[in-house]
Design a protein around this motif. Structure first.
Motif, short mmCIF file in Angstrom:
data_model
loop_
_atom_site.label_atom_id
_atom_site.label_comp_id
_atom_site.label_asym_id
_atom_site.label_seq_id
_atom_site.Cartn_x
_atom_site.Cartn_y
_atom_site.Cartn_z
N ALA A 25 -6.62 11.46 4.14
CA ALA A 25 -5.38 10.77 4.48
C ALA A 25 -5.52 9.28 4.16
CB ALA A 25 -5.02 10.95 5.95
N VAL A 26 -4.40 8.66 3.80
CA VAL A 26 -4.38 7.26 3.39
C VAL A 26 -3.24 6.57 4.12
CG1 VAL A 26 -4.14 5.66 1.46
CG2 VAL A 26 -5.29 7.85 1.11
N LYS A 27 -3.48 5.33 4.52
CA LYS A 27 -2.44 4.52 5.17
C LYS A 27 -2.30 3.20 4.42
CE LYS A 27 -0.87 2.64 9.58
NZ LYS A 27 -0.39 1.40 8.93
N PHE A 28 -1.10 3.00 3.88
CA PHE A 28 -0.78 1.73 3.24
C PHE A 28 -0.30 0.74 4.31
CE2 PHE A 28 -0.64 4.75 -0.15
CZ PHE A 28 -1.06 4.06 -1.28
N ARG A 29 -0.31 -0.51 3.98
CA ARG A 29 0.07 -1.55 4.94
C ARG A 29 1.54 -1.38 5.33
NH1 ARG A 29 -0.98 -7.60 3.22
NH2 ARG A 29 -3.12 -6.87 3.54
N ASP A 30 1.75 -1.36 6.65
CA ASP A 30 3.10 -1.22 7.24
C ASP A 30 3.78 0.09 6.85
OD1 ASP A 30 2.75 -3.76 8.34
OD2 ASP A 30 3.66 -4.75 6.61
#
Length: 271
Positions: free
Chosen positions: A97-102
């Motif tokens: 899983a990946v989380k980009f900023r905001d």
């Protein structure tokens, strides 16, 4: 003496063109046919593999080749869309899983949605990655070293993450603040000593590392090496020899009866 005659096993009758009868007996397996198949399998194994150990090494080698191919470099994607998109491609391909900023977390089940919205994420940096249980090795980590704003990285239970992998994380020292290595079976004290290249770490999880012989002492050394980092996952006294005063007291049941001391009685005739 002649061997006992083996009778074939008959199948239940089937309907064939309105008449009830045996339509096909080709699928019936006789004892002779079963033995012939067994001999064929044994002959195949003996022709290609000398023993079980050789077969095990062959399967292990094929598995490592597959892992190596899956950890290839995404240079073409990086040249086209940038390092953040290439790192996200790599993690999502491995089931992470990946989380980009905001932005919300993007997981492997949303792969098609991520492909459709690549243009929206191209200018947004990756700030967190969850690669728990992914088959990432030393070469695959090269796809993450260009993420200059990565703050959180989870490598929990990654079977191929070892000491060499930890020695390669130094390009992330300027941004990485959280790192989880819980459950990695190949990490030892030597690999943890390489984390001094990550001075901005604020939280480090080193729980359940089976290759670390003295987890308590290792945690003390890591805390001294990274004074501004919260090291969690182990008890500082774990692995230390307990003294007699620190042994657990068994108070569940009544205390065992002590033998009565003999009284020194004088004879009645003594003065």
């Amino acid at each position: 003496m002649a061997a006992p005659r083996a009778f074939p096993r008959l199948v239940p009758p089937k309907w064939n063109g309105g008449r009830r009868g045996f339509r096909d007996l080709s699928g019936v397996v006789t004892p002779e046919g079963n033995q012939r198949k067994r001999r064929t399998l044994l002959q195949f194994l003996s022709d290609h593999f000398y023993d079980v150990e050789f077969l095990r090494e062959y399967l292990l080698r094929k598995q490592m080749q597959k892992v190596h191919l899956e950890n290839g470099s995404y240079v073409r994607v990086q040249d086209t869309h940038g390092p953040d998109i290439a790192g996200a491609y790599f993690i999502l391909r491995h089931g992470g899983a990946v989380k980009f900023r905001d932005k919300e977390w993007v997981r492997s089940d949303g792969w098609k949605r991520f492909i459709a919205e690549v243009s929206k994420f191209q200018a947004v940096p990756v700030e967190a990655i969850d690669a728990s249980g992914c088959a990432i090795n030393y070469h695959g980590l090269g796809n993450l070293l260009s993420l200059k704003e990565l703050q959180s990285l989870s490598l929990q239970r990654c079977p191929h993450v070892d000491d060499w992998c930890l020695s390669r994380l130094y390009p992330l020292g300027g941004s990485l603040q959280e790192l989880s290595l819980a459950g990695c079976p190949r990490i030892t004290e030597r690999g943890l000593a390489c984390l001094h290249h990550l001075p901005n770490l604020r939280r480090l999880d080193i729980s359940d590392l089976p290759a670390v012989d003295f987890p308590g002492l290792t945690q003390i050394l890591v805390e001294e090496m990274l004074p501004n980092c919260e090291v969690v996952g182990t008890d500082w006294a774990q692995g230390l020899r307990q003294g007699p005063e620190q042994q657990p007291q068994h108070t569940a049941g009544p205390a065992p009866a002590q033998p009565l001391a003999r009284e020194s009685r004088r004879p009645l005739w003594s003065v």
